[in-house]
Design an enzyme around this catalytic site. Sequence first.
Site, mmCIF file in Angstrom:
data_model
loop_
_atom_site.group_PDB
_atom_site.id
_atom_site.type_symbol
_atom_site.label_atom_id
_atom_site.label_comp_id
_atom_site.label_asym_id
_atom_site.label_seq_id
_atom_site.Cartn_x
_atom_site.Cartn_y
_atom_site.Cartn_z
ATOM 1 N N GLY A 162 0.760 -1.244 0.000
ATOM 2 C CA GLY A 162 0.000 0.000 0.000
ATOM 3 C C GLY A 162 0.787 1.289 0.000
ATOM 4 O O GLY A 162 0.205 2.363 -0.221
ATOM 5 N N GLU B 125 3.977 -6.754 1.609
ATOM 6 C CA GLU B 125 3.612 -7.030 0.220
ATOM 7 C C GLU B 125 3.565 -5.754 -0.623
ATOM 8 O O GLU B 125 2.514 -5.402 -1.149
ATOM 9 C CB GLU B 125 2.222 -7.678 0.159
ATOM 10 C CG GLU B 125 2.076 -8.924 0.981
ATOM 11 C CD GLU B 125 0.638 -9.412 1.053
ATOM 12 O OE1 GLU B 125 0.436 -10.626 1.061
ATOM 13 O OE2 GLU B 125 -0.285 -8.569 1.095
ATOM 14 N N PRO B 126 4.657 -5.063 -0.771
ATOM 15 C CA PRO B 126 4.625 -3.838 -1.579
ATOM 16 C C PRO B 126 4.553 -4.162 -3.075
ATOM 17 O O PRO B 126 5.226 -5.082 -3.540
ATOM 18 C CB PRO B 126 5.955 -3.160 -1.246
ATOM 19 C CG PRO B 126 6.871 -4.277 -0.857
ATOM 20 C CD PRO B 126 6.001 -5.355 -0.250
ATOM 21 N N GLY B 127 3.731 -3.456 -3.789
ATOM 22 C CA GLY B 127 3.620 -3.642 -5.237
ATOM 23 C C GLY B 127 3.954 -2.343 -5.951
ATOM 24 O O GLY B 127 5.043 -2.158 -6.499
ATOM 25 N N ARG B 128 3.016 -1.406 -5.876
ATOM 26 C CA ARG B 128 3.171 -0.117 -6.541
ATOM 27 C C ARG B 128 4.514 0.548 -6.208
ATOM 28 O O ARG B 128 5.225 1.017 -7.094
ATOM 29 C CB ARG B 128 2.036 0.812 -6.098
ATOM 30 C CG ARG B 128 1.989 2.152 -6.830
ATOM 31 C CD ARG B 128 1.001 3.119 -6.139
ATOM 32 N NE ARG B 128 -0.288 2.516 -5.878
ATOM 33 C CZ ARG B 128 -1.302 2.452 -6.757
ATOM 34 N NH1 ARG B 128 -1.180 3.021 -7.925
ATOM 35 N NH2 ARG B 128 -2.430 1.863 -6.443
ATOM 36 N N ARG C 208 -5.808 3.620 -15.619
ATOM 37 C CA ARG C 208 -5.949 4.248 -14.302
ATOM 38 C C ARG C 208 -6.639 5.617 -14.320
ATOM 39 O O ARG C 208 -7.476 5.883 -13.445
ATOM 40 C CB ARG C 208 -4.589 4.325 -13.592
ATOM 41 C CG ARG C 208 -3.996 2.941 -13.288
ATOM 42 C CD ARG C 208 -2.751 3.001 -12.413
ATOM 43 N NE ARG C 208 -3.041 3.517 -11.104
ATOM 44 C CZ ARG C 208 -2.740 4.743 -10.679
ATOM 45 N NH1 ARG C 208 -2.089 5.582 -11.469
ATOM 46 N NH2 ARG C 208 -3.070 5.133 -9.479
ATOM 47 N N CYS D 232 -12.087 4.941 -28.234
ATOM 48 C CA CYS D 232 -13.421 5.485 -28.470
ATOM 49 C C CYS D 232 -14.199 5.636 -27.168
ATOM 50 O O CYS D 232 -15.176 4.918 -26.913
ATOM 51 C CB CYS D 232 -14.161 4.586 -29.452
ATOM 52 S SG CYS D 232 -13.259 4.451 -30.984
ATOM 53 N N GLU D 233 -13.734 6.503 -26.314
ATOM 54 C CA GLU D 233 -14.365 6.825 -25.029
ATOM 55 C C GLU D 233 -13.972 8.259 -24.703
ATOM 56 O O GLU D 233 -12.781 8.589 -24.750
ATOM 57 C CB GLU D 233 -13.775 5.959 -23.895
ATOM 58 C CG GLU D 233 -14.205 4.520 -23.868
ATOM 59 C CD GLU D 233 -15.611 4.308 -23.343
ATOM 60 O OE1 GLU D 233 -16.084 5.134 -22.533
ATOM 61 O OE2 GLU D 233 -16.227 3.321 -23.757
ATOM 62 N N TYR E 234 0.443 -1.199 -12.369
ATOM 63 C CA TYR E 234 -0.984 -1.167 -12.736
ATOM 64 C C TYR E 234 -1.234 -0.482 -14.080
ATOM 65 O O TYR E 234 -2.260 0.176 -14.261
ATOM 66 C CB TYR E 234 -1.815 -0.527 -11.612
ATOM 67 C CG TYR E 234 -1.615 -1.216 -10.272
ATOM 68 C CD1 TYR E 234 -2.044 -2.528 -10.096
ATOM 69 C CD2 TYR E 234 -0.973 -0.594 -9.218
ATOM 70 C CE1 TYR E 234 -1.830 -3.181 -8.891
ATOM 71 C CE2 TYR E 234 -0.758 -1.244 -8.010
ATOM 72 C CZ TYR E 234 -1.191 -2.540 -7.853
ATOM 73 O OH TYR E 234 -0.983 -3.191 -6.664
#
Length: 442
Positions: free
Chosen positions: A253, A295-298, A335, A366-367, A395
């Site tokens: 986190g 558990e670091p990811g980012r 994101r 196309c958004e 991510y």
Amino acid sequence: MKNSTNQSIKPITTRRNDYGYLEIGGCDLTELANKYATPLYVIDEATLRAVCNDYKDAFKDYEKVNFMYASKALCTSAITKIVASEGFGFDVVSGGEIYTVYKAGVDMKKVLFNGNNKTVDELSLAIETGVGHISVDNFLELTMLNEIAKSYGKTVDIFLRVTPAIECHTHEYIKTGNLDSKFGFDLSQVDEAIELIKDEYTNLNLRGLHAHIGSQIFETQVYHDEIDILVTELVRIEKKHGVKLDEINIGGGLGVKYVETDVPPSTHKIAEVIINSVKLSCEKHNVNYPTIYLEPGRSIISTSGVTLYTIGSQKQVPNGRKYVAVDGGMADNPRPSMYQAEYTAEIVNKPANEDLQKVTICGRYCESGDVIIKNIELPNPEAGDVLCVYNTGAYNYSMASNYNRTQKPAMVLVNSGLSDIIVKRESLDDLLEHDVIPSRLK
Ligand SMILES: *Cc1c(COP(=O)(O)O)cnc(C)c1O
């Protein structure tokens, strides 16, 4: 206190070279764009290794700590090799991630399997490949996992994932530890789970408790609160059930710096808070210090990554915004459209501060929500310029899609002037590969 790499917007090797062009990992980004085409994910190996070393350095005074990189942030074979070579284990959340780390030769004892709805096939794969810990999320999984482990004649080490009811100030969709969350056992359900494990589920070996309170977190107090809840719960469990647990997994986190106004704490600050909180809680209850899992990811992979795009068409809305379109967007980086994420960017092939114009960078999908950066000042953006968007390591590729039937970009690893493809760009034929035309339509 020392700064750390997650507090920087750009990879640590970013610089303007003698021609005024932007360079990362000793590679001229204009040349990378020419050689590999755009959109292109670029990962700076020096930054990735620096972050891993930040973590190891920050926790060096606490003996019993295990770093489990949260693979879901970016899981490829080469990234797995690098992170494993730094001594990290892996937090995986699917059969695909288990398979990737297994094939990369990771010591599977250092792998931890998370998720709120794991399938029989995934749990079986975890047991077959020798995954070290499974964090069990709910009652159904307890029953299933015990059955599967029994069928293999094995006993598996587990954590119980709990919801510590902590509110942290991050986006609604990336909060996970509050009371009303789909993840984990409510604290009021822990006793029942422990009794089942003790009395019936003899192929499960409970090692500790796990919580994960959210993502892109800037506050430190929430970790203090979380740890106090987990340690207090360990003590309570031992008193009530006579079950001694000596591991706590406090999740990931830690935030990163996407824009100047983001001020994440350093890994050293987080380490200090975590270690002090563990010691304080343990001393309060007069129990031994537990083994800690993180558990670091980012915060491991985000800053190492940038995305290169080529600028194309522009639209000046009369009396309104100027839109500048790039050749990627929400399919390679969902994101901003998912949770209003903000980014910083620079034009690679022009001096950073001349002839600035305020523009909005939009994608090619196309958004209308396909906007990468609202209101950014760039030096006279023109068709053919290469744009570098920072902090796209986490991510982005892992959440990428083939929306509009586009091919996912390539990824290159840069280091000391070398560049190597670590994920190939998809081809048009790749897009057709899984299509099947039933014979009656032929
Ligand atoms: C997503 C997740 C992580 C990683 O979170 P980051 O914010 O990327 O550090 C860690 N643990 C669990 C259980 C997760 O779901």
